[in-house]
Scaffold this active site. Structure first.
Site, PDB file in Angstrom:
ATOM      1  N   ASP A   1     -66.117  24.391 100.757  1.00 60.67           N
ATOM      2  CA  ASP A   1     -64.760  23.869 100.549  1.00 60.67           C
ATOM      3  C   ASP A   1     -64.006  23.898 101.887  1.00 60.67           C
ATOM      4  OD1 ASP A   1     -62.280  23.226  99.576  1.00 60.67           O
ATOM      5  OD2 ASP A   1     -62.095  24.980  98.258  1.00 60.67           O
TER       6      ASP A   1
ATOM      7  N   LYS B   1     -62.335  21.436 103.528  1.00 65.40           N
ATOM      8  CA  LYS B   1     -61.089  20.647 103.625  1.00 65.40           C
ATOM      9  C   LYS B   1     -60.842  20.153 105.050  1.00 65.40           C
ATOM     10  CE  LYS B   1     -58.684  22.689  99.665  1.00 65.40           C
ATOM     11  NZ  LYS B   1     -59.505  23.855  99.316  1.00 65.40           N
TER      12      LYS B   1
HETATM   13  O1  6AU Z   1     -59.509  29.932  90.516  1.00 67.78           O
HETATM   14  P1  6AU Z   1     -58.833  30.381  91.792  1.00 67.78           P
HETATM   15  O2  6AU Z   1     -57.359  30.103  91.788  1.00 67.78           O
HETATM   16  O3  6AU Z   1     -59.147  31.815  92.138  1.00 67.78           O
HETATM   17  O4  6AU Z   1     -59.512  29.556  92.981  1.00 67.78           O
HETATM   18  C1  6AU Z   1     -59.383  28.173  93.117  1.00 67.78           C
HETATM   19  C2  6AU Z   1     -60.256  27.669  94.245  1.00 67.78           C
HETATM   20  C3  6AU Z   1     -59.903  28.186  95.637  1.00 67.78           C
HETATM   21  C4  6AU Z   1     -59.124  27.057  96.283  1.00 67.78           C
HETATM   22  O5  6AU Z   1     -59.336  26.998  97.696  1.00 67.78           O
HETATM   23  C5  6AU Z   1     -59.702  25.817  95.601  1.00 67.78           C
HETATM   24  O6  6AU Z   1     -60.173  26.232  94.324  1.00 67.78           O
HETATM   25  N1  6AU Z   1     -58.733  24.690  95.403  1.00 67.78           N
HETATM   26  C6  6AU Z   1     -59.047  23.387  95.859  1.00 67.78           C
HETATM   27  C7  6AU Z   1     -60.369  22.932  96.254  1.00 67.78           C
HETATM   28  C8  6AU Z   1     -61.537  23.284  95.502  1.00 67.78           C
HETATM   29  O7  6AU Z   1     -60.522  22.099  97.118  1.00 67.78           O
HETATM   30  C9  6AU Z   1     -58.069  22.394  95.818  1.00 67.78           C
HETATM   31  C10 6AU Z   1     -56.850  22.641  95.145  1.00 67.78           C
HETATM   32  O8  6AU Z   1     -56.023  21.760  94.993  1.00 67.78           O
HETATM   33  N2  6AU Z   1     -56.647  23.884  94.606  1.00 67.78           N
HETATM   34  C11 6AU Z   1     -57.553  24.911  94.718  1.00 67.78           C
HETATM   35  O9  6AU Z   1     -57.306  25.991  94.181  1.00 67.78           O
HETATM   36  O10 6AU Z   1     -61.100  28.404  96.333  1.00 67.78           O
END
Ligand code: 6AU
Length: 262
Positions: A93, A95
């Site tokens: 991930d 980005k």
């Molecule tokens: O379930 P969480 O909140 O512990 O983790 C969510 C994961 C984290 C964020 O870096 C990622 O998802 N993420 C992303 C991604 C996958 O690109 C985009 C976004 O809009 N929100 C988000 O949480 O690793």
């Protein structure tokens, strides 16, 4: 023509032309899992332990490799061994968000050499289409795939309306793009997948703007394909094996409900 979200993952895998997406759908079908684990832990030992524990229940392991304090090349080898052992793909991930020439260097080189081991990575299209072209030059020859951040899960995020539409246009036009990070199905033009973060069965958010929606909302109602779950699985006081199984079951049931099979 029926929406792609009305077809089974198996059918979509059969019809898809991108070998990586074929492999992803086949993995999902084999493991009956549309769950991706967001393994945001900060040591090599923790990351390997979590990947081994949750491995049997996930289709994709999502990493933030730059938060691992003691990263080394052996970590990558061990992650690849776990991916083979438990039958999952790896999504870094990262980005990416810079001009084409810079992201080429960041994706293919540096300490992490992401393109060598991550089946999937993602980028923001804020710099314009050149970012996709730069990443494609490195990733295409290796059979990798790219997700565009068409939306984000956090409060006040700026990826909306016209910006989201531009993501969809660019995705349709570029073979290296296999889909999106976002909350829903975006197009029927071609079978671009959606992976959705911000998924939780109980919590509604965190103190830093994260927002959670349920697997039912995301998979059954919004037509997304894969749920990404992090702290809901390994957070404080949680047993990762139990929670991974719970989220796998919730995600798969939501998918069967979408197809009208349950
Ligand atoms: O379930 P969480 O909140 O512990 O983790 C969510 C994961 C984290 C964020 O870096 C990622 O998802 N993420 C992303 C991604 C996958 O690109 C985009 C976004 O809009 N929100 C988000 O949480 O690793």
């Amino acid at each position: 023509m029926a929406s792609y979200s009305q077809k089974t993952y198996a059918q979509r895998g059969k019809e898809h032309t991108h070998p990586l997406v074929k492999e992803l759908f086949a993995t999902m079908e084999r493991k009956q899992s549309n769950l991706s684990l967001a393994a945001d832990v900060s040591t090599k030992a923790e990351l390997l332990a979590l990947a081994d524990t949750a491995g049997p229940y996930i289709c994709v392991l999502k990493t933030h490799i730059d938060v691992v304090a003691d990263f080394d090349a052996d970590l990558v080898q061990q992650l690849q061994a776990l991916a083979a052992k438990h039958d999952f793909l790896i999504f870094e991930d990262r980005k990416f968000a810079d001009i084409g020439n810079t992201v080429k260097l960041q994706y293919g080189g540096g300490i992490y050499r992401i393109a060598d081991w991550a089946h999937i990575t993602n980028c923001h299209v804020i710099p314009g289409e050149g970012i996709i072209q730069g990443l494609a030059e490195v990733g295409m020859p290796k059979g990798r795939g790219l997700l565009l951040l068409a939306e984000m899960s956090s409060v006040g995020m700026l990826a909306t309306s016209a910006y989201t539409d531009k993501n969809v246009e660019m995705a349709i036009a570029n073979d290296f793009v296999i889909g999106f990070i976002g909350s829903r199905r975006f197009t029927e033009e071609r079978d671009l997948i959606t992976m959705t973060p911000g998924v939780g069965l109980h919590a509604s958010g965190d103190a830093l703007g994260q927002q959670y929606r349920t697997p039912t909302k995301i998979i059954t109602e919004n037509g997304s394909d894969i749920i990404i779950v992090g702290r809901g699985i390994y957070g404080p006081g949680k047993d990762a094996a139990t929670e991974a199984q719970r989220y796998r079951e919730a995600g798969w049931t939501a998918y069967l409900n979408r197809l009208g099979l349950k």
